[in-house]
Design a protein around this motif. Structure first.
Motif, PDB file in Angstrom:
ATOM      1  N   LYS A  25     -15.214  14.495   1.320  1.00 34.71           N
ATOM      2  CA  LYS A  25     -14.781  13.490   2.675  1.00 34.71           C
ATOM      3  C   LYS A  25     -13.863  12.153   2.323  1.00 34.71           C
ATOM      4  O   LYS A  25     -12.911  12.127   2.781  1.00 34.71           O
ATOM      5  N   THR A  26     -14.822  11.694   0.840  1.00 35.78           N
ATOM      6  CA  THR A  26     -13.834  10.443   0.825  1.00 35.78           C
ATOM      7  C   THR A  26     -12.498  10.979  -0.186  1.00 35.78           C
ATOM      8  O   THR A  26     -11.592   9.900   0.359  1.00 35.78           O
ATOM      9  N   SER A  27     -12.245  12.004  -0.501  1.00 35.59           N
ATOM     10  CA  SER A  27     -11.511  11.845  -1.460  1.00 35.59           C
ATOM     11  C   SER A  27     -10.393  12.577  -0.092  1.00 35.59           C
ATOM     12  O   SER A  27      -9.086  12.520   0.195  1.00 35.59           O
ATOM     13  N   THR A  28     -10.786  13.327   1.059  1.00 38.71           N
ATOM     14  CA  THR A  28      -9.476  13.932   1.744  1.00 38.71           C
ATOM     15  C   THR A  28      -9.375  12.791   2.789  1.00 38.71           C
ATOM     16  O   THR A  28      -8.101  13.009   3.297  1.00 38.71           O
ATOM     17  N   ILE A  29     -10.191  12.081   2.942  1.00 41.30           N
ATOM     18  CA  ILE A  29      -9.295  10.950   3.774  1.00 41.30           C
ATOM     19  C   ILE A  29      -9.273   9.566   2.897  1.00 41.30           C
ATOM     20  O   ILE A  29      -7.405   9.147   3.602  1.00 41.30           O
ATOM     21  N   SER A  30      -8.900   9.283   1.612  1.00 37.67           N
ATOM     22  CA  SER A  30      -8.657   9.063   0.885  1.00 37.67           C
ATOM     23  C   SER A  30      -6.101   9.705   0.673  1.00 37.67           C
ATOM     24  O   SER A  30      -5.904   8.845   1.248  1.00 37.67           O
ATOM     25  N   THR A  31      -6.234  11.034   0.472  1.00 36.59           N
ATOM     26  CA  THR A  31      -5.560  11.365   0.739  1.00 36.59           C
ATOM     27  C   THR A  31      -4.592  11.330   2.416  1.00 36.59           C
ATOM     28  O   THR A  31      -3.523  11.065   1.892  1.00 36.59           O
ATOM     29  N   ALA A  32      -5.304  11.410   3.249  1.00 36.41           N
ATOM     30  CA  ALA A  32      -4.904  10.678   4.256  1.00 36.41           C
ATOM     31  C   ALA A  32      -4.256   9.957   4.134  1.00 36.41           C
ATOM     32  O   ALA A  32      -2.823   9.825   4.967  1.00 36.41           O
ATOM     33  N   ILE A  33      -4.946   8.955   3.815  1.00 31.55           N
ATOM     34  CA  ILE A  33      -4.019   7.145   3.759  1.00 31.55           C
ATOM     35  C   ILE A  33      -2.911   7.368   3.137  1.00 31.55           C
ATOM     36  O   ILE A  33      -1.780   6.570   3.215  1.00 31.55           O
ATOM     37  N   ASP A  34      -2.584   7.993   1.894  1.00 27.76           N
ATOM     38  CA  ASP A  34      -1.460   7.744   1.200  1.00 27.76           C
ATOM     39  C   ASP A  34      -0.681   8.228   1.278  1.00 27.76           C
ATOM     40  O   ASP A  34       0.536   7.773   1.618  1.00 27.76           O
ATOM     41  N   SER A  35      -0.808   9.365   2.594  1.00 24.02           N
ATOM     42  CA  SER A  35       0.130  10.392   3.221  1.00 24.02           C
ATOM     43  C   SER A  35       0.075   9.891   4.347  1.00 24.02           C
ATOM     44  O   SER A  35       1.974   9.862   4.887  1.00 24.02           O
ATOM     45  N   LEU A  36      -0.432   9.097   5.118  1.00 20.62           N
ATOM     46  CA  LEU A  36      -0.134   8.806   6.583  1.00 20.62           C
ATOM     47  C   LEU A  36       0.220   6.971   6.769  1.00 20.62           C
ATOM     48  O   LEU A  36       0.378   6.629   7.729  1.00 20.62           O
ATOM     49  N   LYS A  37       0.152   6.629   5.781  1.00 16.83           N
ATOM     50  CA  LYS A  37      -0.524   4.783   5.593  1.00 16.83           C
ATOM     51  C   LYS A  37       1.417   4.446   6.295  1.00 16.83           C
ATOM     52  O   LYS A  37       1.128   3.015   6.542  1.00 16.83           O
ATOM     53  N   GLY A  38       2.427   5.178   6.069  1.00 14.33           N
ATOM     54  CA  GLY A  38       3.782   4.197   6.418  1.00 14.33           C
ATOM     55  C   GLY A  38       3.910   4.676   7.599  1.00 14.33           C
ATOM     56  O   GLY A  38       4.630   3.736   8.319  1.00 14.33           O
ATOM     57  N   ARG A  39       2.857   5.348   8.449  1.00 13.79           N
ATOM     58  CA  ARG A  39       3.497   5.994   9.680  1.00 13.79           C
ATOM     59  C   ARG A  39       2.340   5.120  10.207  1.00 13.79           C
ATOM     60  O   ARG A  39       2.283   5.384  11.825  1.00 13.79           O
ATOM     61  N   PHE A  40       1.131   5.629  10.152  1.00 13.53           N
ATOM     62  CA  PHE A  40      -0.021   4.883  10.833  1.00 13.53           C
ATOM     63  C   PHE A  40      -1.337   4.110  10.457  1.00 13.53           C
ATOM     64  O   PHE A  40      -1.146   3.624   9.110  1.00 13.53           O
ATOM     65  N   ARG A  41      -1.443   2.577  10.842  1.00 12.35           N
ATOM     66  CA  ARG A  41      -2.385   2.101  10.635  1.00 12.35           C
ATOM     67  C   ARG A  41      -3.588   2.673  10.594  1.00 12.35           C
ATOM     68  O   ARG A  41      -4.205   3.073  11.401  1.00 12.35           O
ATOM     69  N   ILE A  42      -4.338   2.238   9.366  1.00 10.60           N
ATOM     70  CA  ILE A  42      -5.995   3.590   9.456  1.00 10.60           C
ATOM     71  C   ILE A  42      -7.368   2.443   8.576  1.00 10.60           C
ATOM     72  O   ILE A  42      -7.156   1.454   8.163  1.00 10.60           O
ATOM     73  N   GLY A  43      -7.798   2.142   9.818  1.00  9.39           N
ATOM     74  CA  GLY A  43      -9.462   1.559   9.505  1.00  9.39           C
ATOM     75  C   GLY A  43     -10.617   3.281   8.725  1.00  9.39           C
ATOM     76  O   GLY A  43     -10.302   3.954   9.342  1.00  9.39           O
ATOM     77  N   VAL A  44     -11.864   2.597   8.545  1.00  8.61           N
ATOM     78  CA  VAL A  44     -12.716   3.285   7.689  1.00  8.61           C
ATOM     79  C   VAL A  44     -14.085   3.089   8.496  1.00  8.61           C
ATOM     80  O   VAL A  44     -14.190   1.689   8.137  1.00  8.61           O
ATOM     81  N   ILE A  45     -14.783   3.495   8.694  1.00  7.77           N
ATOM     82  CA  ILE A  45     -16.192   3.299   8.899  1.00  7.77           C
ATOM     83  C   ILE A  45     -16.270   4.177   7.651  1.00  7.77           C
ATOM     84  O   ILE A  45     -16.193   5.901   7.562  1.00  7.77           O
TER      85      ILE A  45
END
Ligand code: MG
Ligand code: ZN
Length: 222
Positions: A45-65
């Motif tokens: 779960k955490t690795s999936t969220i981390s890789t999603a942040i790496d790929s999408l952070k230029g296009r979307f602002r991301i928050g995590v709970i």
């Protein structure tokens, strides 16, 4: 970025749906595409969220709970990526409920978030029974867990929109029948979308993150 830690007990079961509807209204008002991330412990779960942040952070602002029984180790990993993150410690509780998420939302800059990941407590028994107000549910299954998980925990596979089959890089070393897995999952849940994927090698990442980006953009611009 420092990690805010909230420690709270479980919601009374019946109150959950009303709180989930409140969360959904608040998240809709801010056009935040919200993803409830479910799996057993260690599926990624955490690795999936981390890789999603790496790929999408230029296009979307991301928050995590981050939901965990104890500790803030996962939240610290996300905070190190520069994203706003709130840790919920359930004090032994085996799932997140809508009231816990509501409290966490009060600590997030909702006007500065396009995609919100909610990492649920790692467990395949009960988190699916608690609506959090999310737009979508992602269930991460990983190949070392075996292809029999949908038989043993059918409700988790029924109550999800997406199944990420993680750690496909390990398939050559395991007795995991990916075809049989797909057949059982789609038998339980004909509408599910399955993305085979590896957060170690990146294989399959493009397909699943393409799906996520499209859904998030539709909510943001819709
Ligand atoms: Mg984790
Ligand atoms: Zn539970």
């Amino acid at each position: 970025m420092s990690v805010k830690i909230i420690t709270i007990g479980e919601e009374v079961f019946g109150a959950n749906e009303a709180k989930a509807a409140e969360n959904k209204a608040l998240l809709d008002e801010h056009r935040i595409f919200t993803v409830n991330v479910l799996s057993s412990p260690g599926a990624g779960k955490t690795s999936t969220i981390s890789t999603a942040i790496d790929s999408l952070k230029g296009r979307f602002r991301i928050g995590v709970i981050e939901g965990d029984v104890a500790s803030a180790v996962d939240a610290e990993k996300i905070a190190a990526l520069g994203m706003p993150v709130v840790q919920i410690n359930t004090q032994g509780g085996c799932h997140l409920d809508a009231g816990m998420v509501r409290t966490a939302l009060d600590s997030l800059p909702l006007d500065e978030v396009d995609i919100l990941f909610i990492e649920n407590v790692g467990n395949l028994i009960c988190p699916n029974s608690f609506n959090l107000g999310e737009d979508t549910r992602i269930l991460i299954a990983s190949t070392p867990e075996g292809d029999d998980k949908p038989y043993k925990y059918p409700a988790m596979f029924t109550d999800t929109d997406v199944v990420l089959l993680n750690k496909i890089d390990l398939l050559p070393y395991l007795n995991f029948d990916a075809g049989a897995f797909r057949q059982v999952v789609t038998g339980l849940n004909p509408d599910v979308t399955i993305f085979p994927y590896s957060c170690t090698t990146g294989e399959g990442t493009e397909a699943w993150l393409g799906w996520l980006a499209k859904a998030a953009a539709a909510k943001k611009d819709g």
